[in-house]
Design a protein around this motif. Structure first.
Motif, short mmCIF file in Angstrom:
data_model
loop_
_atom_site.label_atom_id
_atom_site.label_comp_id
_atom_site.label_asym_id
_atom_site.label_seq_id
_atom_site.Cartn_x
_atom_site.Cartn_y
_atom_site.Cartn_z
N ILE A 56 0.07 11.76 10.50
CA ILE A 56 -0.49 11.61 9.18
C ILE A 56 0.27 11.79 7.94
CG2 ILE A 56 -2.31 13.13 7.85
CD1 ILE A 56 -3.50 13.85 10.43
N LEU A 57 1.20 12.37 8.06
CA LEU A 57 2.36 12.52 6.84
C LEU A 57 2.99 11.01 6.61
CD1 LEU A 57 4.11 15.84 7.48
CD2 LEU A 57 2.69 15.36 5.63
N VAL A 58 3.17 10.44 7.54
CA VAL A 58 3.97 9.06 7.48
C VAL A 58 2.83 8.17 6.90
CG1 VAL A 58 4.73 7.03 8.86
CG2 VAL A 58 5.71 9.23 9.35
N VAL A 59 1.79 8.09 7.23
CA VAL A 59 0.53 7.21 6.80
C VAL A 59 0.40 7.48 5.13
CG1 VAL A 59 -1.74 6.67 6.78
CG2 VAL A 59 -0.65 6.93 8.94
N LEU A 60 0.18 8.85 4.70
CA LEU A 60 0.00 9.48 3.56
C LEU A 60 1.14 9.13 2.65
CD1 LEU A 60 -1.57 12.83 4.03
CD2 LEU A 60 -2.67 10.62 3.51
N ALA A 61 2.53 9.30 3.18
CA ALA A 61 3.56 8.67 2.53
C ALA A 61 3.45 7.17 2.04
CB ALA A 61 4.99 8.98 3.02
N ILE A 62 3.19 6.34 2.90
CA ILE A 62 3.39 4.82 2.86
C ILE A 62 2.24 4.63 1.69
CG2 ILE A 62 2.98 2.45 3.90
CD1 ILE A 62 4.13 3.86 6.45
N ILE A 63 0.96 5.23 1.88
CA ILE A 63 0.02 5.10 0.88
C ILE A 63 0.45 5.49 -0.36
CG2 ILE A 63 -2.33 5.61 0.41
CD1 ILE A 63 -2.96 5.77 3.30
N LYS A 64 1.21 6.44 -0.69
CA LYS A 64 1.40 7.27 -2.00
C LYS A 64 2.69 6.51 -2.59
CE LYS A 64 3.08 11.70 -3.74
NZ LYS A 64 4.28 11.38 -4.45
N ASN A 65 3.57 6.16 -2.07
CA ASN A 65 4.80 5.58 -2.67
C ASN A 65 4.39 3.91 -2.56
OD1 ASN A 65 7.33 4.65 -3.29
ND2 ASN A 65 8.37 5.92 -2.15
N ARG A 66 4.33 3.57 -3.84
CA ARG A 66 4.16 1.94 -3.91
C ARG A 66 5.41 1.11 -3.68
NH1 ARG A 66 -0.11 0.45 -6.96
NH2 ARG A 66 -1.31 1.97 -7.83
N LEU A 108 6.77 1.54 -0.94
CA LEU A 108 6.61 1.30 0.26
C LEU A 108 5.58 0.06 0.75
CD1 LEU A 108 7.23 4.77 1.69
CD2 LEU A 108 8.81 2.96 1.43
N HIS A 109 4.89 -0.27 -0.26
CA HIS A 109 3.80 -1.11 -0.19
C HIS A 109 4.32 -2.76 0.17
CE1 HIS A 109 0.57 1.53 -2.53
NE2 HIS A 109 1.30 2.09 -1.28
N SER A 110 4.81 -2.78 1.16
CA SER A 110 5.26 -4.26 1.89
C SER A 110 4.87 -4.37 3.16
CB SER A 110 6.63 -4.01 1.86
OG SER A 110 7.47 -3.19 2.65
N PRO A 111 4.93 -5.68 3.62
CA PRO A 111 4.60 -6.01 5.06
C PRO A 111 5.05 -5.00 6.23
CG PRO A 111 4.69 -8.06 3.85
CD PRO A 111 5.27 -6.80 3.23
N MET A 112 6.41 -4.87 6.20
CA MET A 112 6.96 -4.18 7.17
C MET A 112 6.42 -2.78 7.31
SD MET A 112 11.02 -3.17 7.96
CE MET A 112 11.11 -1.60 6.88
N TYR A 113 6.23 -1.95 6.22
CA TYR A 113 5.87 -0.54 5.97
C TYR A 113 4.27 -0.34 6.37
CZ TYR A 113 10.29 1.33 4.59
OH TYR A 113 11.45 1.79 4.55
N TYR A 114 3.37 -1.55 6.25
CA TYR A 114 2.27 -1.82 6.53
C TYR A 114 2.14 -1.78 8.11
CZ TYR A 114 0.99 -3.15 1.70
OH TYR A 114 0.73 -3.12 0.01
N PHE A 115 3.06 -2.46 8.59
CA PHE A 115 2.81 -2.54 9.91
C PHE A 115 3.53 -1.19 10.74
CE2 PHE A 115 4.12 -7.45 9.45
CZ PHE A 115 2.72 -7.81 9.27
N ILE A 161 6.11 -16.68 2.82
CA ILE A 161 5.62 -16.78 4.35
C ILE A 161 4.80 -15.56 4.46
CG2 ILE A 161 6.36 -16.70 6.64
CD1 ILE A 161 8.84 -18.42 5.78
N MET A 162 5.56 -14.46 4.35
CA MET A 162 4.62 -12.91 4.81
C MET A 162 4.03 -12.66 3.45
SD MET A 162 3.72 -11.11 7.29
CE MET A 162 4.87 -11.81 8.58
N THR A 163 3.07 -12.89 3.20
CA THR A 163 2.43 -12.43 2.04
C THR A 163 1.39 -11.27 2.40
OG1 THR A 163 0.61 -13.83 2.30
CG2 THR A 163 1.92 -14.88 0.87
N THR A 164 0.95 -10.55 1.31
CA THR A 164 0.32 -9.39 1.80
C THR A 164 -0.97 -9.79 2.47
OG1 THR A 164 1.15 -8.23 -0.14
CG2 THR A 164 -1.01 -7.43 0.70
N GLN A 165 -1.64 -10.84 1.94
CA GLN A 165 -2.91 -11.46 2.56
C GLN A 165 -2.91 -11.60 4.11
OE1 GLN A 165 -4.67 -14.68 0.65
NE2 GLN A 165 -6.52 -14.69 1.98
#
Length: 333
Positions: free
Chosen positions: A72-82, A84-91, A170-174
C-alpha cells in the motif's frame, strides 16, 4: 486454486478454503440442493515418511499484514510523487497491486480460519464456496498479472535502452494505460476460467506453459539487454551521455532481481502443479506435496520482499516512502 490445504496439512480437520489444484481428488461439490458431498483429502503423511512441518496460522496472518502495508505504501508513494509518474513505475505500481491481492486473500482466509477454529464464526457451505472462489480468483489473478507485468517491464526497459530517442513516442502514457487495462482484464478473465474449470488438467497445463513462456521471453530480453548494453555503454560514454544509459541499466537490473525473487518464491508452486500432472501417486511426489504450507509462505514472502527491492533500488521512491511513513507516524502521534 484455494486455501483449505493449509488446514488439512496442519490439522487434517474440517475441509476448508484452499488451493483447489492441490487436492488430487475433487473438492466439496455443492449441488443445486446445497447438499455437501464430503470427499476425503489425500493422506500425504501416510503415503511416505515425510515430516509435515506445522506452521501457525498467526505467522500467515502476520506476514500477510506486513506485506499488505508495504505494498500500500508503494502504491501511495508512486501516486504522490510526480517524478514517479512514468510507464515503468505505473507497471511497478501494478506489480504492487498484484502482491496486494496475495496479501489480502491470505489475511482474509487466515482470519476466517482463526475465527472458525475458535468457534466465533459459522459459515454455510454455499457462502464458504463463494468466498473460496473469490479468494482463488484473487490468487490466480495475482500470479498471472505478476508474470505479465514482469514481462511488460522487461519490454519497457528494452525499449528504453535500445530505442532511447524514440522511447517517449513508443511508450506513451496512453499506451501504458491501455497495456495495464488489457493485462488486468486478461488476468481476471483467465483466473475466473481457471477456477471454474480447475478439474481439467488442460487448465493446469495452460498455467504452467504461460509461466515458462513469460520466463523465457523475459530472460531473452534481459540477456540481449545486458550483452548489447555493455557494448553500447562504451560508445555512449565516449559522447558523455552515460547517465541515461546507467539509469536504464539500473532499472533493468532492478527488474532482474524482481524476476529472480519471483522464480524462487513461486517456483515450488509451479513445480507442485507439474508434479500433479506427471506423478500424482508417486511417494516422492506426495512427499513434496506435504510441504505445501512452505510453498504458501514463500508466495507470501515474495509479496513482502518486492517492496523492499523497489525501495532499495530507487532513491526517489525510497525518499517518498520515508516521507509517507514519517507523516503517518506524526498523524498517529
Amino acid at each position: 486454486m484455494s486455501l483449505h490445504n493449509r488446514k488439512e496439512m496442519n490439522q487434517s480437520a474440517h475441509h476448508h478454503l484452499t488451493m483447489k489444484h492441490f487436492d488430487h481428488s475433487p473438492l466439496h461439490m455443492y449441488g443445486e440442493d446445497n447438499i455437501t458431498q464430503n470427499i476425503t483429502a489425500p493422506d500425504y503423511n501416510n503415503a511416505t515418511e515425510c515430516t509435515n512441518i506445522m506452521i501457525p496460522q498467526e505467522l500467515f496472518l502476520t506476514l500477510g499484514l506486513v506485506s499488505l502495508v508495504e505494498n500500500i505504501l508503494v502504491v501511495l508513494a508512486i501516486i504522490k510523487n510526480r517524478n514517479l509518474h512514468s510507464p515503468m513505475y505505473y507497471f511497478i505500481c501494478c506489480l504492487a497491486v498484484s502482491d496486494m491481492l496475495v496479501s489480502v486473500s491470505n489475511v482474509v482466509e487466515t482470519m476466517f480460519m482463526l475465527l472458525h477454529d475458535n468457534g466465533l464464526l459459522m459459515m454455510m457451505p454455499g457462502m464458504m464456496k463463494h468466498l473460496d472462489n473469490v479468494i482463488d480468483i484473487m490468487i490466480c489473478s495475482s500470479v498471472v498479472s505478476s508474470l505479465s507485468f514482469l514481462s511488460t517491464i522487461a519490454a519497457d526497459r528494452y525499449i528504453t535502452i535500445f530505442y532511447a530517442l524514440r522511447y517517449h513516442s513508443i511508450m506513451t502514457t496512453q499506451r501504458a494505460v491501455t497495456i495495464i487495462i488489457v493485462v488486468w482484464s486478461a488476468s481476471i478473465t483467465a483466473s475466473t476460467f481457471f477456477i471454474f474449470y480447475y478439474t481439467n488438467n488442460a487448465v493446469i497445463i495452460c498455467l504452467v506453459t504461460f509461466f515458462f513462456i513469460t520466463l523465457v521471453f523475459t530472460a531473452a530480453l534481459y540477456l540481449h539487454m545486458f550483452i548489447l548494453a555493455h557494448v553500447h555503454s562504451r560508445r555512449i560514454m565516449a559522447f558523455h551521455k552515460s547517465r541515461r544509459q546507467a539509469t536504464s541499466m539500473k532499472g533493468a537490473i532492478t527488474l532482474t532481481i524482481l524476476l529472480g525473487v519471483f522464480i524462487i518464491c513461486w517456483g515450488p508452486f509451479f513445480l507442485h502443479l507439474i508434479l500433479i500432472l506427471t506423478c500424482p501417486k508417486n511417494p516422492h511426489c506426495k512427499c513434496f506435496f506435504s510441504h505445501f504450507n512452505l510453498f504458501l509462505i514463500l508466495i507470501i514472502c515474495n509479496s513482502l520482499i518486492d517492496p523492499l527491492i523497489y525501495a532499495y533500488r530507487s532513491q526517489e521512491l525510497r525518499k517518498t516512502l520515508k516521507e509517507l511513513i514519517f507523516c503517518s507516524w506524526c498523524f498517529v502521534m
